[in-house]
Design a protein around this motif. Structure first.
Motif, PDB file in Angstrom:
ATOM      1  N   ALA A   1      46.872  47.834  45.849  1.00 16.47           N
ATOM      2  CA  ALA A   1      47.165  47.118  44.605  1.00 16.47           C
ATOM      3  C   ALA A   1      45.938  47.134  43.707  1.00 16.47           C
ATOM      4  N   LEU A   2      46.166  47.368  42.428  1.00 17.31           N
ATOM      5  CA  LEU A   2      45.105  47.403  41.414  1.00 17.31           C
ATOM      6  C   LEU A   2      45.419  46.383  40.334  1.00 17.31           C
ATOM      7  N   ASP A   3      44.483  45.481  40.084  1.00 16.23           N
ATOM      8  CA  ASP A   3      44.637  44.468  39.039  1.00 16.23           C
ATOM      9  C   ASP A   3      43.848  44.878  37.811  1.00 16.23           C
ATOM     10  N   VAL A   4      44.555  45.184  36.746  1.00 14.61           N
ATOM     11  CA  VAL A   4      43.931  45.542  35.477  1.00 14.61           C
ATOM     12  C   VAL A   4      44.011  44.384  34.490  1.00 14.61           C
ATOM     13  N   ALA A   5      44.963  43.480  34.705  1.00 12.86           N
ATOM     14  CA  ALA A   5      45.240  42.427  33.731  1.00 12.86           C
ATOM     15  C   ALA A   5      44.377  41.189  33.909  1.00 12.86           C
ATOM     16  N   GLY A   6      43.903  40.924  35.130  1.00 18.23           N
ATOM     17  CA  GLY A   6      43.120  39.717  35.348  1.00 18.23           C
ATOM     18  C   GLY A   6      43.908  38.455  35.089  1.00 18.23           C
ATOM     19  N   SER A   7      45.176  38.452  35.520  1.00 17.84           N
ATOM     20  CA  SER A   7      46.074  37.341  35.185  1.00 17.84           C
ATOM     21  C   SER A   7      46.244  36.338  36.319  1.00 17.84           C
ATOM     22  N   GLY A   8      45.295  36.310  37.237  1.00 24.52           N
ATOM     23  CA  GLY A   8      45.314  35.294  38.283  1.00 24.52           C
ATOM     24  C   GLY A   8      46.281  35.542  39.416  1.00 24.52           C
ATOM     25  N   VAL A   9      46.664  36.793  39.647  1.00 22.21           N
ATOM     26  CA  VAL A   9      47.663  37.086  40.681  1.00 22.21           C
ATOM     27  C   VAL A   9      47.056  37.725  41.926  1.00 22.21           C
ATOM     28  N   LEU A  10      45.742  37.647  42.096  1.00 25.05           N
ATOM     29  CA  LEU A  10      45.133  38.294  43.261  1.00 25.05           C
ATOM     30  C   LEU A  10      45.714  37.812  44.586  1.00 25.05           C
ATOM     31  N   PRO A  11      45.990  36.513  44.770  1.00 25.38           N
ATOM     32  CA  PRO A  11      46.599  36.111  46.047  1.00 25.38           C
ATOM     33  C   PRO A  11      47.929  36.813  46.313  1.00 25.38           C
ATOM     34  N   GLU A  12      48.753  36.965  45.284  1.00 18.05           N
ATOM     35  CA  GLU A  12      50.030  37.667  45.458  1.00 18.05           C
ATOM     36  C   GLU A  12      49.810  39.142  45.789  1.00 18.05           C
ATOM     37  N   LEU A  13      48.828  39.761  45.123  1.00 18.30           N
ATOM     38  CA  LEU A  13      48.538  41.169  45.391  1.00 18.30           C
ATOM     39  C   LEU A  13      48.022  41.358  46.810  1.00 18.30           C
ATOM     40  N   ILE A  14      47.192  40.432  47.277  1.00 20.75           N
ATOM     41  CA  ILE A  14      46.677  40.507  48.646  1.00 20.75           C
ATOM     42  C   ILE A  14      47.823  40.429  49.650  1.00 20.75           C
TER      43      ILE A  14
END
Length: 300
Positions: free
Chosen positions: A204-217
């Protein structure tokens, strides 16, 4: 030569077009007569004093133009060549610039389109390299419809990966055209992704920085399978890798992107241009948001 510079921090009004000495290339470098230079969100952060603190500062680190002087040892470029790439110093928004890393402009591209490429494709490739994205992987890109996200989608597809991209509904057709399977961002994201891939994704790659890292993990099966280019604080909190240029750059993409473009496997984003003298107006447009594609300053 004329160049963009600011001598105090503040809004777009602090930007000036000033006369500076012509630069000259060092060993392995080339100087170009700049025809176009890209604008990035880091430009307004610099201007506001959120990054480097010295004054005055010139602006811009990606440009396209025509080689008019070569440094010692240069064998892969000659005077008159069209090239694009990264400047030796942040001074691309000028009539002349020295490029430390460069490649030929694909024959199918004009200068403005070429200037839109370096930062986006390098950032995307650096993140994909860090994740080890390869054929057979399923990659989730959070924030897939922007310049970096769109580049990441296309470069991952070119590697043979399946890509799922988050975006607002208005951008879903755009993501499909890039080769991604779109999902809406916001509450319930994990469930929507699992409807497409019940077992979760490989990376998973986060480009938006919208606070969804826990979901991506959770979707990627661990923090070690997630990279963000936009959420430094979240990366520290959740043990995710934050990709930044000072930890190693994916400069190999400069020479790789041309063949992908010419074969139709990579589409350059839309470009909105402003004359160099209207750099303040370009900053205002970028900070206001809502601009599809890339902002580029044109010279001459």
């Amino acid at each position: 030569m004329k160049a963009v510079r600011f001598s105090r921090f503040g809004g777009p009004e602090v930007l000036e077009l000033v006369e500076l000495p012509d630069p000259h290339p060092g060993p392995g470098q080339v100087r170009i007569a700049v025809r176009a230079a890209g604008l990035n969100p880091s430009d307004w952060k610099k201007r506001e004093g959120l990054m480097d603190q010295e004054l005055p500062q010139t602006m811009g680190h990606e440009a396209a133009g025509v080689v008019d002087e070569v440094g010692a040892g240069v064998t892969d470029a000659a005077v008159g060549d069209r090239v694009f790439g990264f400047t030796a110093e942040e001074a691309a928004q000028a009539e002349s610039a020295v490029l430390a890393h460069y490649a030929p402009i694909p024959a199918v591209l004009g200068f403005a389109a070429a200037a839109a490429l370096p930062a986006a494709v390098e950032t995307a490739t650096r993140a994909l390299d860090t994740l080890g994205v390869a054929a057979g992987h399923t990659l989730l890109v959070n924030g897939a419809s922007g310049n970096v996200g769109g580049a990441a989608v296309q470069l991952a597809v070119a590697r043979g990966a399946r890509v799922i991209g988050t975006a607002g509904a208005a951008n879903h057709d755009y993501l499909r055209a890039l080769g991604a399977e779109p999902v809406a961002y916001g509450a319930g994201l994990a469930g929507r992704v699992r409807a497409l891939v019940p077992g979760g994704v490989d990376r998973a790659l986060d480009v938006a920085g919208s606070g969804v890292l826990p979901e991506l993990i959770g979707l990627a099966g661990g923090a070690e399978h997630v990279v963000t280019v936009a959420d430094f604080a979240g990366a520290q909190e959740h043990g995710v890798t934050f990709s930044r240029g000072d930890t190693g750059r994916a400069l190999h993409v400069l020479s790789e992107i041309g063949p992908l473009i010419e074969s139709g496997r990579f589409a350059v984003p839309d470009v909105r241009t402003y004359p160099l003298a209207e750099v303040a107006a370009a900053h205002r447009a970028g900070e206001a948001g809502g601009v599809r594609g890339k902002l580029v300053l044109v010279v001459g």
